[in-house]
Design a protein around this motif. Structure first.
Motif, short mmCIF file in Angstrom:
data_model
loop_
_atom_site.label_atom_id
_atom_site.label_comp_id
_atom_site.label_asym_id
_atom_site.label_seq_id
_atom_site.Cartn_x
_atom_site.Cartn_y
_atom_site.Cartn_z
N ALA A 49 0.84 -1.19 0.00
CA ALA A 49 0.00 0.00 0.00
C ALA A 49 0.88 1.24 0.00
CB ALA A 49 -0.93 0.00 1.22
N GLY A 50 0.32 2.34 -0.48
CA GLY A 50 1.00 3.63 -0.45
C GLY A 50 0.12 4.65 0.24
N VAL A 51 0.72 5.46 1.12
CA VAL A 51 -0.03 6.50 1.82
C VAL A 51 0.70 7.82 1.69
CG1 VAL A 51 -1.01 4.85 3.46
CG2 VAL A 51 1.07 6.10 4.08
N MET A 52 -0.04 8.93 1.92
CA MET A 52 0.50 10.25 1.68
C MET A 52 0.44 11.12 2.92
SD MET A 52 1.85 11.85 -0.91
CE MET A 52 1.17 11.14 -2.41
N ALA A 53 1.62 11.65 3.31
CA ALA A 53 1.68 12.69 4.35
C ALA A 53 1.71 14.02 3.61
CB ALA A 53 2.93 12.51 5.21
N LEU A 54 0.54 14.61 3.44
CA LEU A 54 0.38 15.78 2.57
C LEU A 54 0.21 17.05 3.40
CD1 LEU A 54 -0.01 16.96 -0.29
CD2 LEU A 54 -2.47 16.52 -0.01
N PHE A 55 1.13 18.00 3.20
CA PHE A 55 1.07 19.30 3.86
C PHE A 55 0.54 20.35 2.88
CE2 PHE A 55 4.11 16.96 6.38
CZ PHE A 55 3.79 17.34 7.68
N TYR A 56 -0.17 21.34 3.43
CA TYR A 56 -0.83 22.33 2.58
C TYR A 56 -1.04 23.62 3.37
CZ TYR A 56 -4.90 20.77 5.24
OH TYR A 56 -5.76 20.46 6.26
N PRO A 57 -1.28 24.75 2.67
CA PRO A 57 -1.52 26.01 3.35
C PRO A 57 -3.01 26.20 3.67
CG PRO A 57 -1.35 26.40 1.00
CD PRO A 57 -1.16 24.92 1.20
N LYS A 58 -3.26 26.84 4.81
CA LYS A 58 -4.62 27.24 5.17
C LYS A 58 -4.51 28.48 6.04
CE LYS A 58 -8.89 25.57 7.30
NZ LYS A 58 -9.54 24.44 8.01
N ASP A 59 -5.06 29.59 5.54
CA ASP A 59 -4.94 30.88 6.24
C ASP A 59 -3.48 31.17 6.55
OD1 ASP A 59 -7.73 31.12 6.21
OD2 ASP A 59 -7.91 30.00 8.08
N LYS A 60 -2.60 30.90 5.60
CA LYS A 60 -1.15 31.13 5.66
C LYS A 60 -0.41 30.20 6.61
CE LYS A 60 -1.40 36.00 4.29
NZ LYS A 60 -1.00 37.40 4.62
N ASP A 61 -1.14 29.35 7.33
CA ASP A 61 -0.52 28.39 8.24
C ASP A 61 -0.29 27.06 7.51
OD1 ASP A 61 0.52 27.41 10.59
OD2 ASP A 61 -1.21 27.97 11.81
N THR A 62 0.46 26.14 8.14
CA THR A 62 0.79 24.85 7.54
C THR A 62 0.04 23.73 8.23
OG1 THR A 62 3.02 25.67 7.07
CG2 THR A 62 2.68 23.28 6.91
N PHE A 63 -0.63 22.90 7.43
CA PHE A 63 -1.46 21.81 7.94
C PHE A 63 -1.08 20.49 7.29
CE2 PHE A 63 -3.95 25.39 9.22
CZ PHE A 63 -4.76 24.98 10.26
N LEU A 64 -1.42 19.40 7.99
CA LEU A 64 -1.30 18.03 7.47
C LEU A 64 -2.69 17.41 7.50
CD1 LEU A 64 0.39 15.35 6.86
CD2 LEU A 64 0.38 15.01 9.33
N ILE A 65 -3.06 16.70 6.42
CA ILE A 65 -4.38 16.06 6.38
C ILE A 65 -4.28 14.60 6.81
CG2 ILE A 65 -4.20 15.47 3.92
CD1 ILE A 65 -7.41 16.51 5.85
N LEU A 66 -5.13 14.23 7.78
CA LEU A 66 -5.32 12.84 8.18
C LEU A 66 -6.79 12.51 8.01
CD1 LEU A 66 -3.20 12.75 11.49
CD2 LEU A 66 -2.52 11.89 9.25
N ILE A 67 -7.12 11.22 8.05
CA ILE A 67 -8.51 10.81 7.90
C ILE A 67 -8.91 9.88 9.05
CG2 ILE A 67 -8.50 11.05 5.39
CD1 ILE A 67 -8.26 7.99 5.20
N LEU A 68 -10.17 9.95 9.39
CA LEU A 68 -10.77 8.99 10.33
C LEU A 68 -11.54 7.99 9.49
CD1 LEU A 68 -11.47 8.08 13.23
CD2 LEU A 68 -13.46 9.60 13.10
#
Length: 212
Positions: A49-68
């Motif tokens: 399997a392959g998974v992604m640790a994806l960072f992105y901007p939101k309101d100029k801040d840095t976030f990582l997306i995870l899922i439940l």
């Protein structure tokens, strides 16, 4: 952390060595070593399997997306994880798997994502998968679309919270083997993140701390 600052710093990661298993094992459940030893033969035929640790901007801040993940009859029911999934025949490689699954599960277009570095693969005994994580960024704030049949909720984690040592502690959880045990875990946005995802996050955290 400001996203522009993050992008400038994270570019160094391409040239850094991975912290590897030593870093992953900081968040390893106490029973993992025994499980891996018991499944040496099964590992030879493990699914990928392959998974992604994806960072992105939101309101100029840095976030990582995870899922439940949804509650279902399976070993990863109702657990927090990275977007990603099983390698399929049409995938060129595991990086392509991670990109495709990230699009399918959270709606981030593949051509907007820059993969910076493959990270250390990890064997997951309960499901007999070897998971390849990838560190990636997108310069756009995503308009997330969750895959309703597999994803219960999206968890947007601030980078500063991931890096904060105070968000790691020991908690009691019910394992897929129906045994309650104390395990090391991240506490992120009120969610307990443990097991394989926590181990991959541990390496990600240590790698980012080298670069930032």
């Amino acid at each position: 952390m400001n996203f522009e600052t993050f992008i400038k710093s994270v570019s160094k990661i391409k040239n850094l060595n991975l912290p590897g298993e030593d870093s992953q094992f900081k968040l390893s459940p106490p029973f993992r070593g025994n499980l891996v030893n018991e499944n040496r033969e099964k590992m030879k035929h493990a699914k990928k399997a392959g998974v992604m640790a994806l960072f992105y901007p939101k309101d100029k801040d840095t976030f990582l997306i995870l899922i439940l993940r949804k509650t279902y009859k399976g070993v990863h029911s109702a657990q927090v994880g990275f977007p990603g999934g099983r390698f399929e025949e049409e995938d060129v490689n595991l990086q392509n798997t991670a990109l495709r699954e990230t699009y399918e599960e959270v709606g981030v277009e593949m051509d907007t994502v820059e993969v910076l570095k493959p990270m250390t693969s990890l064997y997951i005994p309960p499901s007999n998968f070897i998971v390849a994580p990838f560190l990636a960024v997108t310069n756009e704030t995503p308009s997330f679309i969750k895959q309703d049949d597999e994803v219960e909720d999206l968890i947007e984690v601030k980078l500063i919270d991931l890096l904060d040592d105070r968000n790691v502690s020991d908690v009691r959880v019910m394992t897929s083997y129906h045994v309650e045990l104390e395990v090391p875990a991240f506490i992120l946005n009120g969610h307990v993140v443990w097991g394989a995802t926590a181990m991959m996050l541990s390496e990600l955290k240590d790698l980012l701390k080298k670069a930032l």
